[in-house]
Design a protein around this motif. Sequence first.
Motif, PDB file in Angstrom:
ATOM      1  N   LEU A  28     125.596  65.043 -39.099  1.00 50.28           N
ATOM      2  CA  LEU A  28     125.861  65.075 -40.535  1.00 50.28           C
ATOM      3  C   LEU A  28     125.305  63.834 -41.219  1.00 50.28           C
ATOM      4  N   ILE A  29     125.423  62.676 -40.582  1.00 54.30           N
ATOM      5  CA  ILE A  29     124.892  61.441 -41.161  1.00 54.30           C
ATOM      6  C   ILE A  29     123.376  61.520 -41.298  1.00 54.30           C
ATOM      7  N   ILE A  30     122.712  61.939 -40.214  1.00 54.48           N
ATOM      8  CA  ILE A  30     121.242  62.045 -40.254  1.00 54.48           C
ATOM      9  C   ILE A  30     120.811  63.076 -41.293  1.00 54.48           C
ATOM     10  N   ALA A  31     121.502  64.215 -41.352  1.00 54.62           N
ATOM     11  CA  ALA A  31     121.167  65.245 -42.338  1.00 54.62           C
ATOM     12  C   ALA A  31     121.355  64.726 -43.759  1.00 54.62           C
ATOM     13  N   ASN A  32     122.408  63.941 -44.005  1.00 53.86           N
ATOM     14  CA  ASN A  32     122.650  63.410 -45.341  1.00 53.86           C
ATOM     15  C   ASN A  32     121.556  62.467 -45.786  1.00 53.86           C
ATOM     16  N   VAL A  33     121.118  61.590 -44.892  1.00 52.03           N
ATOM     17  CA  VAL A  33     120.032  60.678 -45.231  1.00 52.03           C
ATOM     18  C   VAL A  33     118.758  61.468 -45.541  1.00 52.03           C
ATOM     19  N   ILE A  35     131.996  53.396 -47.741  1.00 52.31           N
ATOM     20  CA  ILE A  35     130.702  53.552 -48.409  1.00 52.31           C
ATOM     21  C   ILE A  35     130.196  54.981 -48.249  1.00 52.31           C
ATOM     22  N   GLY A  36     130.420  55.572 -47.079  1.00 50.07           N
ATOM     23  CA  GLY A  36     129.999  56.948 -46.861  1.00 50.07           C
ATOM     24  C   GLY A  36     130.766  57.940 -47.716  1.00 50.07           C
ATOM     25  N   ALA A  37     132.032  57.602 -48.066  1.00 50.42           N
ATOM     26  CA  ALA A  37     132.845  58.517 -48.866  1.00 50.42           C
ATOM     27  C   ALA A  37     132.698  58.271 -50.361  1.00 50.42           C
ATOM     28  N   LEU A  38     132.266  57.080 -50.772  1.00 48.37           N
ATOM     29  CA  LEU A  38     132.204  56.736 -52.200  1.00 48.37           C
ATOM     30  C   LEU A  38     131.315  57.648 -53.043  1.00 48.37           C
ATOM     31  N   PRO A  39     130.126  58.080 -52.567  1.00 47.43           N
ATOM     32  CA  PRO A  39     129.280  58.918 -53.425  1.00 47.43           C
ATOM     33  C   PRO A  39     129.991  60.141 -53.977  1.00 47.43           C
ATOM     34  N   LEU A  40     130.853  60.767 -53.180  1.00 48.40           N
ATOM     35  CA  LEU A  40     131.577  61.944 -53.666  1.00 48.40           C
ATOM     36  C   LEU A  40     132.483  61.572 -54.837  1.00 48.40           C
ATOM     37  N   VAL A  41     133.114  60.397 -54.759  1.00 53.91           N
ATOM     38  CA  VAL A  41     134.006  59.958 -55.835  1.00 53.91           C
ATOM     39  C   VAL A  41     133.202  59.525 -57.053  1.00 53.91           C
ATOM     40  N   LEU A  42     132.133  58.755 -56.831  1.00 52.94           N
ATOM     41  CA  LEU A  42     131.366  58.203 -57.950  1.00 52.94           C
ATOM     42  C   LEU A  42     130.621  59.277 -58.725  1.00 52.94           C
ATOM     43  N   VAL A  43     130.147  60.310 -58.027  1.00 57.43           N
ATOM     44  CA  VAL A  43     129.395  61.343 -58.718  1.00 57.43           C
ATOM     45  C   VAL A  43     130.273  62.107 -59.715  1.00 57.43           C
ATOM     46  N   LEU A  93     122.926  54.625 -47.655  1.00 61.70           N
ATOM     47  CA  LEU A  93     123.631  53.655 -46.821  1.00 61.70           C
ATOM     48  C   LEU A  93     124.530  54.320 -45.783  1.00 61.70           C
ATOM     49  N   ARG A  94     124.659  55.638 -45.844  1.00 58.81           N
ATOM     50  CA  ARG A  94     125.472  56.319 -44.843  1.00 58.81           C
ATOM     51  C   ARG A  94     124.903  56.170 -43.437  1.00 58.81           C
ATOM     52  N   PHE A  95     123.618  55.829 -43.353  1.00 57.15           N
ATOM     53  CA  PHE A  95     123.048  55.664 -42.013  1.00 57.15           C
ATOM     54  C   PHE A  95     123.717  54.503 -41.269  1.00 57.15           C
ATOM     55  N   LEU A  96     124.391  53.590 -42.008  1.00 56.36           N
ATOM     56  CA  LEU A  96     125.103  52.499 -41.362  1.00 56.36           C
ATOM     57  C   LEU A  96     126.247  53.011 -40.485  1.00 56.36           C
ATOM     58  N   LYS A  97     126.736  54.230 -40.780  1.00 57.17           N
ATOM     59  CA  LYS A  97     127.816  54.802 -39.980  1.00 57.17           C
ATOM     60  C   LYS A  97     127.371  55.065 -38.553  1.00 57.17           C
TER      61      LYS A  97
END
Length: 423
Positions: free
Chosen positions: A34-39, A109-117, A134-138
Amino acid sequence: MQSHEFKRALFEVLEDTGKRRLAARSLRQFLIFLIIANVAFAVLETVPEVRDTFGPHLKFLQLGSGLIFLVEYVLRLYVADLHPPMRRYGPVGARLRYALHPDAIVDLIGALPLVLVLILPTQAVTMVVILRLLRFLKLARYSPALRSLISAVAAERRALLGSSMIIFGVILMAATLMYVIEHDDQPEKFKSILHGVYWAITTVTTVGYGDVVPISNLGKMVGAVVMLMGYGLIALPVGIIASAFAREIHSRDFVVTWSMVARVPLFEDLKAAEIAEVAKLLQAQSIRKGGTIAQEGDVADRMYFIADGEVEIKLARDSIYLGEGSFFGELALINQTRRSASVIAYRDCQLLVLEADALQNLMDRDATLATKIMEEARERVKAGKRILGELAEEELEQAGVYASAEDVETQPELFDPSASRKV
C-alpha cells in the motif's frame, strides 16, 4: 477479559510479536504494498494525461488508503501501553510517549493527507502531495536494512559533521581563490565569492555544468586541483557511512544469533559469555524451497536455527511449520538418535546450523560448560521433555502444537493435528 485478549492479539499482529506470525506477516506485506502504491499514485497523478483519464479512480484509491493509514495509526496508539518500555507510564502516559516516537510521527504523516484534504483549501494541494510522497518513510518500520542504515548515520553523526566541515572549508577556499584569480577576467561570472561558491560546489562534486569555467592558466590549475580533491572529499562521508553500516549489520546479526541461542532450553542457564561461545559455532546454510534439510531415519547430529524462511516437519499423521526465529533438533546434540521426521524447506530458508561434534569439542575444552549442558539434558530427559523422537516439547510449542509425551506415545488420537497447519 475478552477485550484484553483482543487488545493483546491486536498488539501481536501490529508489532509482529507472539505466535500470530502469519497474520503479522500478511499485514506487513499488505502495508508495504500500500505504501509503494501510494507513492506511485502520487507521482502518476501529476501527469496531466493520467490525471485527466484516471483522476476520480486515483482520488478514490488515495482516500481509501489514507483511511487505512489513519486506522492503523489509531490502533497503534490504542495498543501503545502494551509495549514493555511504556507500561510503567500508564495508559495515557504511554500513548503520549509513543506519539512522540519517530515511528509514530511517520505513521501520523502517512495519515495526515486524508485529514488535510478535507480541511485545507484547494490552493494547499501541493502540501498534501508532498505529505503523500513522505509516506515512503513508513517503509523504515518494515525494513531492517533501512533502519540499520539510519542507525549507522545517527551513530556516525559527529564524524559526518566533521567531514562536512572539511568539504565546506575546501569549497570556501576554492571559491575565494577563484574569485581572486578570475574576477578581473570574468567579472560577470565571478562577481563575488558567493558566485565562486557555486563553481566550487559543482567542481568538488564532479558535476561540472560547464556554465562557469576558469579561463586563465592559474585558474585552470586551481580548478584541476579542486577536481582531483573532489573525489577524495566525496569518498570521505561515503566511507564513514559504509563502515558504520557494515558494523551495524554485524552487530545486529550477532544480537539476533545470540538471542536465538539463548532461547534454547538446553542453553538458557548459561552465562552470556558461554552463550556467545556457542553462537560462534553456528554455520550458515541456505536451502531452496522444497529442499531437504533432514531426512527421517538419518542420524540426528545437529540442530537448526531458522534465520529466515519457513520449514515443514513431516510427522506420521501431520506436518508442523516453524518460521523465522524458531529452532529444532535441540536434543539431537546430546542423544544423536535417528530422526523421527523429515524436514524440508517450505520456503527459501537461511539456516544456522550447530553440529554436535563442534559443541562436543567446545565442551571438551570447557568442563564447566559441559557440566551445565549435560545436567540440563539429563533433567530434560528425566522430566519427559523428549517427544516425537529428537523433537522437544518447546519445539512443537513454537508452532502452536501442544501435547504431552504420554499422549503422543499411548494415545495418538489425542494429539490434535488441527492445532498446526495441514499440508
